[in-house]
Design a protein around this motif. Structure first.
Motif, mmCIF file in Angstrom:
data_model
loop_
_atom_site.group_PDB
_atom_site.id
_atom_site.type_symbol
_atom_site.label_atom_id
_atom_site.label_comp_id
_atom_site.label_asym_id
_atom_site.label_seq_id
_atom_site.Cartn_x
_atom_site.Cartn_y
_atom_site.Cartn_z
ATOM 1 N N PRO A 257 -14.603 1.366 -46.938
ATOM 2 C CA PRO A 257 -14.799 0.199 -48.409
ATOM 3 C C PRO A 257 -15.332 0.670 -49.711
ATOM 4 C CG PRO A 257 -16.959 -0.323 -46.728
ATOM 5 C CD PRO A 257 -16.030 0.796 -45.918
ATOM 6 N N LYS A 258 -15.386 -0.484 -50.255
ATOM 7 C CA LYS A 258 -16.237 -0.335 -51.396
ATOM 8 C C LYS A 258 -17.499 -0.377 -51.770
ATOM 9 C CE LYS A 258 -12.334 -2.118 -54.004
ATOM 10 N NZ LYS A 258 -12.074 -3.633 -55.446
ATOM 11 N N GLY A 259 -18.724 -0.179 -52.440
ATOM 12 C CA GLY A 259 -20.013 0.177 -51.989
ATOM 13 C C GLY A 259 -20.881 -1.427 -52.080
ATOM 14 N N ASN A 260 -19.637 -2.263 -52.380
ATOM 15 C CA ASN A 260 -20.320 -3.507 -52.625
ATOM 16 C C ASN A 260 -20.107 -4.445 -50.774
ATOM 17 O OD1 ASN A 260 -18.453 -4.117 -52.426
ATOM 18 N ND2 ASN A 260 -18.827 -5.445 -54.662
ATOM 19 N N ASP A 261 -19.163 -3.311 -50.158
ATOM 20 C CA ASP A 261 -18.685 -3.786 -48.902
ATOM 21 C C ASP A 261 -19.373 -3.312 -47.690
ATOM 22 O OD1 ASP A 261 -17.147 -5.296 -49.787
ATOM 23 O OD2 ASP A 261 -15.131 -4.408 -49.827
ATOM 24 N N LEU A 262 -20.747 -2.388 -48.365
ATOM 25 C CA LEU A 262 -21.003 -1.416 -47.299
ATOM 26 C C LEU A 262 -23.261 -2.060 -47.132
ATOM 27 C CD1 LEU A 262 -20.813 1.769 -48.839
ATOM 28 C CD2 LEU A 262 -19.814 1.193 -46.160
ATOM 29 N N LEU A 263 -22.729 -2.382 -45.984
ATOM 30 C CA LEU A 263 -24.560 -3.575 -45.644
ATOM 31 C C LEU A 263 -25.398 -2.762 -46.828
ATOM 32 C CD1 LEU A 263 -24.116 -5.197 -42.288
ATOM 33 C CD2 LEU A 263 -23.718 -6.158 -43.971
ATOM 34 N N ALA A 264 -25.412 -1.151 -45.903
ATOM 35 C CA ALA A 264 -26.914 0.202 -46.011
ATOM 36 C C ALA A 264 -26.859 -0.307 -47.741
ATOM 37 C CB ALA A 264 -27.059 0.479 -45.781
ATOM 38 N N SER A 265 -25.997 -0.793 -48.816
ATOM 39 C CA SER A 265 -25.809 -0.463 -50.106
ATOM 40 C C SER A 265 -26.788 -1.952 -50.366
ATOM 41 C CB SER A 265 -24.146 -0.164 -50.368
ATOM 42 O OG SER A 265 -23.809 -1.081 -50.290
ATOM 43 N N GLU A 266 -26.654 -3.089 -50.055
ATOM 44 C CA GLU A 266 -27.098 -3.874 -50.062
ATOM 45 C C GLU A 266 -28.170 -4.872 -50.366
ATOM 46 O OE1 GLU A 266 -25.427 -6.154 -52.836
ATOM 47 O OE2 GLU A 266 -24.176 -4.496 -53.175
ATOM 48 N N TYR A 267 -28.969 -4.036 -48.293
ATOM 49 C CA TYR A 267 -29.423 -4.784 -47.551
ATOM 50 C C TYR A 267 -30.987 -3.367 -47.252
ATOM 51 C CZ TYR A 267 -26.413 -8.686 -48.317
ATOM 52 O OH TYR A 267 -26.140 -9.861 -48.682
ATOM 53 N N ASN A 268 -31.756 -3.947 -46.606
ATOM 54 C CA ASN A 268 -32.766 -3.203 -46.074
ATOM 55 C C ASN A 268 -32.406 -2.815 -44.406
ATOM 56 O OD1 ASN A 268 -34.288 -4.897 -45.935
ATOM 57 N ND2 ASN A 268 -35.678 -4.893 -47.741
ATOM 58 N N GLU A 269 -33.951 -2.537 -43.584
ATOM 59 C CA GLU A 269 -33.010 -2.263 -42.333
ATOM 60 C C GLU A 269 -33.987 -3.659 -42.040
ATOM 61 O OE1 GLU A 269 -35.747 0.894 -40.800
ATOM 62 O OE2 GLU A 269 -34.385 1.778 -41.204
ATOM 63 N N SER A 270 -35.011 -5.020 -42.684
ATOM 64 C CA SER A 270 -35.189 -5.217 -41.646
ATOM 65 C C SER A 270 -34.145 -7.033 -42.125
ATOM 66 C CB SER A 270 -36.886 -5.930 -42.232
ATOM 67 O OG SER A 270 -36.315 -6.542 -43.634
ATOM 68 N N GLN A 271 -33.861 -6.723 -43.554
ATOM 69 C CA GLN A 271 -32.940 -7.628 -44.106
ATOM 70 C C GLN A 271 -31.333 -7.602 -43.266
ATOM 71 O OE1 GLN A 271 -32.689 -6.782 -48.138
ATOM 72 N NE2 GLN A 271 -33.655 -8.507 -48.857
ATOM 73 N N ILE A 272 -31.188 -6.057 -42.887
ATOM 74 C CA ILE A 272 -29.547 -6.123 -42.006
ATOM 75 C C ILE A 272 -29.923 -6.200 -40.408
ATOM 76 C CG2 ILE A 272 -28.740 -3.933 -41.431
ATOM 77 C CD1 ILE A 272 -28.337 -1.835 -43.733
ATOM 78 N N ALA A 273 -31.416 -6.114 -40.059
ATOM 79 C CA ALA A 273 -31.278 -6.143 -39.044
ATOM 80 C C ALA A 273 -31.034 -7.834 -38.671
ATOM 81 C CB ALA A 273 -32.957 -6.280 -38.515
ATOM 82 N N ALA A 274 -31.563 -8.923 -39.490
ATOM 83 C CA ALA A 274 -32.010 -10.319 -39.084
ATOM 84 C C ALA A 274 -30.033 -10.510 -39.439
ATOM 85 C CB ALA A 274 -32.297 -10.753 -40.583
ATOM 86 N N LEU A 275 -29.400 -9.999 -40.654
ATOM 87 C CA LEU A 275 -28.081 -10.183 -40.173
ATOM 88 C C LEU A 275 -27.092 -10.330 -39.343
ATOM 89 C CD1 LEU A 275 -27.649 -9.104 -44.203
ATOM 90 C CD2 LEU A 275 -27.308 -10.871 -43.946
ATOM 91 N N LEU A 276 -27.485 -9.073 -38.008
ATOM 92 C CA LEU A 276 -26.837 -9.257 -37.383
ATOM 93 C C LEU A 276 -27.151 -9.535 -36.187
ATOM 94 C CD1 LEU A 276 -27.276 -4.939 -37.816
ATOM 95 C CD2 LEU A 276 -24.754 -5.935 -38.053
ATOM 96 N N ASN A 277 -28.645 -10.507 -35.894
ATOM 97 C CA ASN A 277 -29.632 -11.039 -35.339
ATOM 98 C C ASN A 277 -29.724 -10.178 -34.490
ATOM 99 O OD1 ASN A 277 -30.563 -13.503 -33.628
ATOM 100 N ND2 ASN A 277 -28.702 -13.632 -33.073
#
Length: 308
Positions: A257-277
């Protein structure tokens, strides 16, 4: 089309390819046939693999060495970056069309290639296993069991289990009739992910779990798997990813996907962990990925991770 026209015009594979080469950009590993000659060529950076084998029936060209193994062919070597191979009967002719500088896409080792293949002489399985061992050292966690998201996460999970001493279990079963989901259209991708996995409840119930995934792109698979594991009684689910964060789209032939569809391009580790639960999340470092592959960084394309 351009190459076909030149072949008809000149009758020479080498001449036609030299004429058309400036028109070709990006990554390509090509195989064709013209009259009684099979020919193959690879882009000057060798971004995608292409290998030569020899069977009792003649030479073989394949994108992965495992294809040679399956038919009992001997693996001879890789097609060099910028090289043209022409096969006619028992004769193999090599022509270097342009100077090559090998930069294999590291994602071949992370996810794309089969684990029983070799690329540039390096075992894909070993690279994933070593990535898991490195991940256990840099991102340890207190857990009861560890397993990988099938199939490409399994070797890294075994490496993680080896290095950490955490028991390896088979917590997920994969539906073999469902293919790779990251290249599917968004409308059907999430539904396909739901059909792809089933939990072995007895293995995960009341357990603190480490799950290893080969990479994190959009996060659809991990989000669903974590939800499924907790639904079946997992106490905690810790995610470890055996590659660095994918921050940049791939421009070399993979539909990411485009850059803004990549989780790691928008969020840090702790934010991604929260999004994933997820209860925790850690990635492999770029340095450790290169070390696990066993090739110098100068021979790898790391663009998905560093944008170069």
């Amino acid at each position: 089309l351009a190459l076909g026209n030149e072949l008809k015009k000149t009758g020479s594979i080498e001449q036609a390819l030299r004429t058309c080469w400036p028109l070709f950009t990006g990554a390509f590993s090509c195989v064709g046939i013209f009259n009684d000659t099979v020919f193959a060529f690879r882009d000057e950076n060798g971004i995608r693999p292409l290998s030569i084998g020899k069977s009792d029936h003649g030479h073989v060209i394949a994108s992965e060495t495992v294809a040679h193994n399956i038919i009992g062919a001997e693996i001879l070597r890789d097609v060099a970056p910028g090289e043209l191979i022409m096969l006619q009967g028992e004769t193999l002719q090599s022509v270097q069309i342009t100077e090559g500088r090998e930069q294999i896409d590291a994602f071949e080792f992370v996810y794309l290639a089969r684990p029983d293949s070799y690329i540039a002489g390096k075992s894909v399985y070993t690279s994933r296993y070593e990535a898991g061992k490195a991940l256990a050292k840099i991102a340890p966690v207190d857990a009861d069991i560890v397993f990988g998201i099938p199939d490409s996460g399994v070797p890294s999970a075994m490496g993680y289990a080896h290095a950490s001493g955490i028991r390896y279990e088979q917590g997920l079963m994969k539906n073999r009739y469902i293919g790779r989901t990251f290249i599917e259209p968004e409308k059907i991708r999430k539904t396909t992910v739901q059909l792809k996995f089933n939990v072995i409840a007895e293995a995960v119930r009341d357990k603190n779990i480490v799950i290893i995934d080969d990479s994190l792109v959009r996060g659809n698979t991990l989000t669903y798997v974590i939800k499924l594991l907790k639904k079946h009684g997992a106490k905690k689910v810790h995610v470890r990813v055996s590659s660095p964060p994918v921050k940049f789209p791939d421009f070399y032939g993979i539909d990411t996907p485009k850059g803004n569809d990549l989780l790691a391009s928008e969020y840090n580790e702790s934010q991604i962990a929260a999004l994933l639960n997820a209860d925790s999340l850690s990635f492999l470092s770029l340095k450790d990925l290169v070390k696990s592959i066993g090739l110098p960084a100068s021979r790898l394309c790391l663009s998905s991770f560093n944008g170069e």
